[in-house]
Design an enzyme around this catalytic site. Structure first.
Site, short mmCIF file in Angstrom:
data_model
loop_
_atom_site.label_atom_id
_atom_site.label_comp_id
_atom_site.label_asym_id
_atom_site.label_seq_id
_atom_site.Cartn_x
_atom_site.Cartn_y
_atom_site.Cartn_z
N CYS A 73 -49.41 -0.21 28.06
CA CYS A 73 -50.00 -1.02 26.95
C CYS A 73 -50.92 0.00 26.11
CB CYS A 73 -50.67 -2.09 27.39
SG CYS A 73 -51.40 -3.24 26.07
N ASN A 75 -52.41 -0.78 22.78
CA ASN A 75 -53.63 -1.45 22.45
C ASN A 75 -54.52 -1.68 23.65
OD1 ASN A 75 -53.06 -1.29 19.86
ND2 ASN A 75 -52.15 -3.20 19.76
N ARG A 188 -42.70 -9.42 26.09
CA ARG A 188 -42.49 -9.96 27.41
C ARG A 188 -43.55 -9.71 28.15
NH1 ARG A 188 -39.86 -5.33 31.26
NH2 ARG A 188 -41.59 -3.69 30.87
N CYS A 197 -48.94 -5.10 18.98
CA CYS A 197 -48.43 -4.44 20.29
C CYS A 197 -48.42 -2.88 19.80
CB CYS A 197 -47.01 -4.93 20.37
SG CYS A 197 -46.51 -3.97 21.83
N GLY A 198 -49.31 -2.17 20.50
CA GLY A 198 -49.34 -0.79 20.37
C GLY A 198 -48.15 0.01 20.60
#
Length: 257
Positions: A73, A75, A188, A197-198
């Site tokens: 992830c 971010n 998802r 979304c990074g």
């Protein structure tokens, strides 16, 4: 049982952060992860992050999506860097471990600059694209993304047979100018649109700038502004990929279980 937590957000992508250097958190208890991320019955977040010690790195980030699944992830990693600085583990530079391997990061001018892993290339998917930036991302270039049915279309692609059984994140991308994009993402693991979304905006920037030798792409999301810098390889891959943006502590507290 009582857990002390901190809430962080990076352009609206929000995370429950736990200092778990004592390794007291049971990482096999995915029901607990989901409960803490539940916005009605828990703290509420897109994901949960544990910070742990590691003998070879400044720290290790263990990341869970809201449903208990795991992935990289972007971010979340930027928030983990900011949280580790808050804890006094790092200062303005760090070398840490995530699920997809080692990462470097720099805190500068109030922003966290995260070095993403190299990307081997971009796969064409009919009129769309697929890129793995530590997490799998389907990219669709659209017009008027503000009015696009992100949830319905994103869910359809995410659960399509071509991505079974694991699924993919789905990003809808509108070009604002030669070096600026507006990106919306169905994630998802959250199973809904998130404000940012990074890894997704990174994938979108690579697709948009794939024919450039080097680029810096400005990204607009529903939760704020990011930028992505990268260098294209002659082979078609990408290196020196930096995801840059804010990461802020929102509040802290304790929750009794």
């Amino acid at each position: 049982m009582e857990i002390t937590f901190y809430k962080y957000q990076g352009t609206g992508n929000d995370f429950v952060m736990i200092d778990d250097r004592s390794e007291a958190f049971d990482v096999s208890n995915l029901e607990l992860v989901s409960k803490l991320c539940n916005r009605k019955f828990g703290i509420g977040a897109d994901g949960l992050i544990l910070i742990r010690n590691h003998p070879d790195y400044d720290f290790e980030m263990i990341y869970f999506n809201a449903d208990g699944s795991q992935s990289m992830c972007g971010n979340g990693a930027r928030c983990a860097v900011a949280f580790s600085a808050f804890l006094g583990i790092v200062t303005f530079k760090t070398h840490f471990l995530a699920i997809d391997g080692a990462h470097d990061a720099v805190i500068k001018d109030g922003l966290v600059q995260l070095l993403m892993g190299d990307v081997s290339g971009i796969e064409s998917k009919e009129q769309d694209y697929f890129v793995n930036t530590g997490s799998p991302h389907h990219i669709r270039l659209v017009g008027a993304v503000s009015d696009y049915p992100v949830y319905a279309e994103g869910k359809e692609v995410r659960y399509s047979s071509s991505y079974a059984p694991g699924g993919a994140n789905v990003n809808f991308v509108e070009a604002i100018s030669d070096d600026e994009l507006f990106v919306r993402t169905y994630e998802r693991g959250v199973e809904n649109e998130t404000l940012s979304c990074g890894t997704g905006v990174t994938a979108a920037a690579l697709v948009y700038g794939k024919d450039l030798p080097a680029a810096e792409i400005k990204i607009n999301t529903l939760g704020g502004k990011l930028s992505v810098k990268f260098t294209s390889k002659p082979s078609g891959g990408f290196t020196d990929i930096w995801l840059i943006g804010p990461a802020e502590q929102v509040f802290s507290g304790t929750i009794k279980l």
